[in-house]
Design an enzyme around this catalytic site. Structure first.
Site, PDB file in Angstrom:
ATOM      1  N   GLN A 119      23.007  -8.647 -27.037  1.00  0.00           N
ATOM      2  CA  GLN A 119      22.856  -8.035 -27.237  1.00  0.00           C
ATOM      3  C   GLN A 119      22.045  -7.127 -29.012  1.00  0.00           C
ATOM      4  OE1 GLN A 119      19.897  -5.577 -26.325  1.00  0.00           O
ATOM      5  NE2 GLN A 119      18.024  -6.593 -25.488  1.00  0.00           N
ATOM      6  N   GLN A 176      11.563  -0.410 -29.602  1.00  0.00           N
ATOM      7  CA  GLN A 176      11.405   1.179 -30.255  1.00  0.00           C
ATOM      8  C   GLN A 176      10.649   0.538 -30.987  1.00  0.00           C
ATOM      9  OE1 GLN A 176      14.734   2.922 -30.264  1.00  0.00           O
ATOM     10  NE2 GLN A 176      15.976   1.879 -31.106  1.00  0.00           N
ATOM     11  N   SER A 212      14.419  -6.430 -26.909  1.00  0.00           N
ATOM     12  CA  SER A 212      15.628  -5.499 -27.490  1.00  0.00           C
ATOM     13  C   SER A 212      15.304  -3.829 -26.266  1.00  0.00           C
ATOM     14  CB  SER A 212      15.129  -4.729 -28.743  1.00  0.00           C
ATOM     15  OG  SER A 212      16.172  -3.975 -28.999  1.00  0.00           O
ATOM     16  N   LEU A 213      15.265  -3.267 -26.127  1.00  0.00           N
ATOM     17  CA  LEU A 213      15.146  -2.364 -25.762  1.00  0.00           C
ATOM     18  C   LEU A 213      14.774  -2.812 -23.837  1.00  0.00           C
ATOM     19  CD1 LEU A 213      15.574   0.667 -24.151  1.00  0.00           C
ATOM     20  CD2 LEU A 213      13.436   1.382 -24.750  1.00  0.00           C
ATOM     21  N   ARG A 245      23.628   3.675 -24.562  1.00  0.00           N
ATOM     22  CA  ARG A 245      23.259   2.692 -26.041  1.00  0.00           C
ATOM     23  C   ARG A 245      22.626   3.466 -26.939  1.00  0.00           C
ATOM     24  NH1 ARG A 245      18.438  -0.875 -26.908  1.00  0.00           N
ATOM     25  NH2 ARG A 245      19.577  -2.813 -27.442  1.00  0.00           N
ATOM     26  N   HIS A 301      20.461  -4.712 -34.337  1.00  0.00           N
ATOM     27  CA  HIS A 301      21.350  -6.267 -34.121  1.00  0.00           C
ATOM     28  C   HIS A 301      21.780  -6.942 -35.505  1.00  0.00           C
ATOM     29  CE1 HIS A 301      19.033  -5.553 -30.466  1.00  0.00           C
ATOM     30  NE2 HIS A 301      17.322  -4.778 -30.595  1.00  0.00           N
TER      31      HIS A 301
END
Length: 315
Positions: A252, A13, A94-95, A119, A203
């Site tokens: 994660q 992101q 991440s993503l 998500r 996170h």
């Protein structure tokens, strides 16, 4: 070039912007076809949202996540169609880890698009808007940041969540605790400590409810062993067992992104060139700061595609 010297990395992101991949989409039908496939899975015209929508709409995490996943998969499919070399390893921020797993054949694209939308929704609802915050901290050692966050955390938490490059760490948590941490970090000598325009404290341990929802969603989704090793954010190692991959994807959500460790793990495997597969150059910038000798390339327009194909074919 030996494929073990090549890594593909996938952005998270923050790389989304209105009009991204417009030139690639105009020139290569496979790009729009990929967006059409995703649109069918989600029930709205994703290409139209990306090209003609409002930036605010793109920035809503439940939209951002499937859009960036689709953009990265589209670029990867185009790379393969153009005869680009298969890399020896992949990773995503991440993503972007979901994008890497799709491109490595561990997750089906349509499953992943639905999964990352869920998500995004779960992450957005885990902490009400305004309750959480994130901030970027520049110019302090990791250990100093960890210590300051620990000293402030009590009823409200603030945690270090993204170890992006040496001297660049993102913190997140309850808005009040993040504000206190910003002041303490500046006093400790941080060059900058500034709030990020993000709607939830990603996170952090506050995301555990989102992890539970993702775990439920993953129960019905088949995951297989990736055909290209993927280095995971949680522990900067590769994983071949499907159940272990699912567990890492859940963990994660509420664990720090160890991006520095991920890039160092690639270098240890012999990687000399990293290709950012998807919009922007955020990871290329981070990767160069982590390991200066790394040759960083990216693909998000026809010119960068041609340059990257030529650079890798020529080595």
């Amino acid at each position: 070039m030996d494929k073990q010297q090549l890594a593909f990395v996938f952005p998270g992101q923050g790389s989304q912007k209105v009009g991204m991949l417009a030139e690639l989409g105009a020139e290569y039908p496979i790009v729009k076809a990929c967006f059409e496939e995703a649109s069918e899975a989600l029930g709205y015209d994703m290409w139209s949202m990306v090209q003609n929508g409002e930036q605010e709409q793109l920035n809503l995490t439940e939209n951002t996540q499937p859009i960036l996943l689709t953009a990265s998969v589209a670029v990867w499919r185009l790379w393969c169609q153009r005869g680009g070399m298969t890399p020896g390893v992949m990773a995503g921020h991440s993503l972007g880890e979901f994008s890497a797993l799709v491109c490595a054949g561990a997750l089906s694209f349509s499953d992943a698009v639905r999964l990352v939308r869920a998500r995004g929704q779960a992450m957005q609802t885990a902490v009400p808007v305004g309750v959480g915050a994130m901030a970027a901290v520049l110019g302090l050692e990791d250990q100093q940041i960890l210590s300051i966050c620990e000293s402030i955390s009590g009823d409200e938490v603030v945690e270090a969540v993204n170890f992006n490059s040496p001297g660049q760490v993102v913190i997140a948590g309850h808005a009040g605790a993040v504000e206190k941490a910003i002041n303490a970090l500046k006093e400790a000598g941080a060059k900058r400590a500034m709030l990020l325009p993000v709607s939830a404290p990603f996170h952090t341990s506050l995301m555990k409810p989102a992890g539970e929802k993702l775990e439920e969603a993953l129960e019905t989704i088949p995951v297989s062993s990736p055909s290209i090793p993927v280095i995971h954010n949680v522990h900067a190692q590769t994983e071949s067992d499907a159940e272990a991959i699912k567990a890492l994807l859940v963990k994660q959500i509420y664990s720090p992104v160890k991006w520095v460790d991920c890039v160092e793990a690639m270098i240890a495997r012999g990687v000399e060139t990293g290709v950012e597969c998807g919009p922007g150059k955020v990871l290329s910038g981070l990767n160069k700061r982590i390991h200066k000798p790394l040759n960083c390339l990216n693909i998000d327009c026809p010119d960068s595609l041609a340059a990257t194909l030529a650079a890798i074919a020529g080595e």
